[in-house]
Design a protein around this motif. Structure first.
Motif, PDB file in Angstrom:
ATOM      1  N   THR A  43     118.840   1.061  61.826  1.00  0.00           N
ATOM      2  CA  THR A  43     118.364  -0.172  61.197  1.00  0.00           C
ATOM      3  C   THR A  43     118.769  -0.228  59.733  1.00  0.00           C
ATOM      4  O   THR A  43     119.289  -1.239  59.250  1.00  0.00           O
ATOM      5  CB  THR A  43     116.831  -0.283  61.325  1.00  0.00           C
ATOM      6  OG1 THR A  43     116.489  -0.331  62.710  1.00  0.00           O
ATOM      7  CG2 THR A  43     116.310  -1.525  60.629  1.00  0.00           C
ATOM      8  N   ASP A  44     118.548   0.854  59.010  1.00  0.00           N
ATOM      9  CA  ASP A  44     118.833   0.851  57.577  1.00  0.00           C
ATOM     10  C   ASP A  44     120.328   0.895  57.287  1.00  0.00           C
ATOM     11  O   ASP A  44     120.828   0.150  56.428  1.00  0.00           O
ATOM     12  CB  ASP A  44     118.157   2.048  56.909  1.00  0.00           C
ATOM     13  CG  ASP A  44     116.643   1.955  56.922  1.00  0.00           C
ATOM     14  OD1 ASP A  44     116.111   0.858  57.189  1.00  0.00           O
ATOM     15  OD2 ASP A  44     115.990   2.991  56.691  1.00  0.00           O
ATOM     16  N   ALA A  63     123.671  -3.257  56.824  1.00  0.00           N
ATOM     17  CA  ALA A  63     125.024  -3.630  56.388  1.00  0.00           C
ATOM     18  C   ALA A  63     125.507  -4.883  57.112  1.00  0.00           C
ATOM     19  O   ALA A  63     126.160  -5.755  56.510  1.00  0.00           O
ATOM     20  CB  ALA A  63     125.979  -2.472  56.634  1.00  0.00           C
ATOM     21  N   ILE A  64     125.193  -5.001  58.391  1.00  0.00           N
ATOM     22  CA  ILE A  64     125.582  -6.198  59.144  1.00  0.00           C
ATOM     23  C   ILE A  64     124.854  -7.429  58.604  1.00  0.00           C
ATOM     24  O   ILE A  64     125.437  -8.517  58.492  1.00  0.00           O
ATOM     25  CB  ILE A  64     125.304  -5.992  60.642  1.00  0.00           C
ATOM     26  CG1 ILE A  64     126.247  -4.924  61.213  1.00  0.00           C
ATOM     27  CG2 ILE A  64     125.462  -7.303  61.409  1.00  0.00           C
ATOM     28  CD1 ILE A  64     125.926  -4.511  62.633  1.00  0.00           C
ATOM     29  N   GLU A 111     121.877   7.549  65.608  1.00  0.00           N
ATOM     30  CA  GLU A 111     120.709   8.094  64.921  1.00  0.00           C
ATOM     31  C   GLU A 111     120.563   9.592  65.130  1.00  0.00           C
ATOM     32  O   GLU A 111     120.059  10.298  64.241  1.00  0.00           O
ATOM     33  CB  GLU A 111     119.445   7.384  65.401  1.00  0.00           C
ATOM     34  CG  GLU A 111     119.371   5.927  64.951  1.00  0.00           C
ATOM     35  CD  GLU A 111     117.990   5.344  65.066  1.00  0.00           C
ATOM     36  OE1 GLU A 111     117.665   4.457  64.262  1.00  0.00           O
ATOM     37  OE2 GLU A 111     117.228   5.765  65.976  1.00  0.00           O
ATOM     38  N   ARG A 112     121.008  10.096  66.247  1.00  0.00           N
ATOM     39  CA  ARG A 112     120.855  11.523  66.560  1.00  0.00           C
ATOM     40  C   ARG A 112     122.132  12.323  66.327  1.00  0.00           C
ATOM     41  O   ARG A 112     122.179  13.516  66.624  1.00  0.00           O
ATOM     42  CB  ARG A 112     120.357  11.668  68.002  1.00  0.00           C
ATOM     43  CG  ARG A 112     118.896  11.215  68.117  1.00  0.00           C
ATOM     44  CD  ARG A 112     118.528  10.668  69.473  1.00  0.00           C
ATOM     45  NE  ARG A 112     117.143  10.199  69.456  1.00  0.00           N
ATOM     46  CZ  ARG A 112     116.769   8.976  69.027  1.00  0.00           C
ATOM     47  NH1 ARG A 112     117.682   8.112  68.601  1.00  0.00           N
ATOM     48  NH2 ARG A 112     115.501   8.629  69.018  1.00  0.00           N
TER      49      ARG A 112
END
Length: 306
Positions: A35-36, A41-42, A127-128
């Motif tokens: 998300t961040d 950025a999108i 994320e992982r």
């Protein structure tokens, strides 16, 4: 020498079942924020581009919207350039190189070609910092009918209406030290096969489609990226990651036979980048720029050779 960091799961020589996949999944820890770092950025692109959600990935309790970005002056009669990143979520410069291209370079193609960019195909893995999705499936071996990977199926559905209008597709990837220390040992364990050590090339290279290699196109991309970062030399046996080098910095795979992302369209010009972010000779910013440069070179070549 690369030492395996993959902890044992299951019984040696036996392919995983659901129990082993569950055990593997519990070991995967979120290390950064989709998300961040990506959606944020999108969001900053909305003023200059059309942004659409083309799917949503659900791995309870997490859910991830999937976004595609395209130029606002989209013309139905104009050819399309497709850019994909983050098919393997851990390959960071593929994601941020696609975003860098949009932020810094995409405007110069206005009115010349339609741009369709999917910057992060596999957000759970992003994320992982992993190669697989939450089902221990490699999305970049799953681009085929009836795909077992939701990430791959969603992208194929997005691209399907445009398959025959896409003239160039560049899929942004990395080869990392963790390929050898973690992901290849994990693959061997998952499939109940012995792990066979390999090598990691130091530098940028391309994987062309053996069914449509377009060698002049591949070399144009290599030459452009060579001005940004170093190109991987062949191993002493004339290979890169075990595949014969067919031209400086270029190997070939059969995209569709292997279910690779690069085979999802009928583009004449298609290639898969491989950046080496663990090299002492390359910085993260340099890796992102290498990806963005490869995108520009690919599109420029397609425009010059319709």
């Amino acid at each position: 020498m690369n030492i395996s960091t993959f902890p044992p799961i299951g019984t040696s020589g036996q392919a995983w079942g659901e129990k082993e996949r569950d055990e593997w999944r519990t070991r995967q820890v979120k290390q950064r924020s989709y998300t961040d770092e990506v959606v944020g950025a999108i969001d900053r692109l909305h003023g200059a581009f059309d942004v659409a959600q083309y799917g949503q990935i659900e791995y309870a309790p997490d859910h991830y919207p999937l976004f595609a970005v395209r130029n606002r002056d989209w013309h139905a009669d104009m050819p399309i350039a497709l850019v994909t990143g983050g098919v393997h979520g851990y390959e960071t410069s593929g994601v941020h190189g696609a975003l860098r291209f949009l932020e810094r370079h995409a405007a110069q193609y206005a009115g010349r070609i339609n741009l369709l960019v999917a910057p992060c195909i596999s957000p759970w893995a992003y994320e992982r910092i992993h190669r697989w999705n939450a089902d221990a499936i490699d999305p970049n071996r799953s681009f085929r009918e009836g795909s077992p990977a939701a990430e791959s199926a969603a992208l194929m559905a997005l691209v399907a209406p445009f398959r025959d209008r896409i003239v160039v597709h560049i899929d942004l990837h990395e080869t990392t030290d963790s390929d050898e220390s973690e992901f290849r040992p994990a693959l061997a364990a998952r499939d109940g096969k012995p792990f066979e050590p390999g090598t990691i090339p130091d530098g940028f290279y391309l994987c062309a489609d053996s069914e449509s290699p377009e060698p002049v196109f591949q070399q144009a991309v290599i030459e452009a990226v060579g001005r940004v970062t170093h190109i991987a030399p062949a191993d002493p046996d004339g290979t890169i990651i075990g595949s014969p080098v067919v031209a400086p910095g270029v190997i070939e795979y059969d995209y569709r036979k292997l279910g690779l992302c690069g085979g999802i369209s009928n583009a004449r010009y298609r290639t898969t980048t491989e950046v080496y972010p663990d090299s002492p000779r390359a910085t993260p910013a340099q890796c992102d720029e290498a990806q963005a440069t490869a995108v520009r070179a690919a599109i420029d070549f397609a425009l010059a050779h319709p």
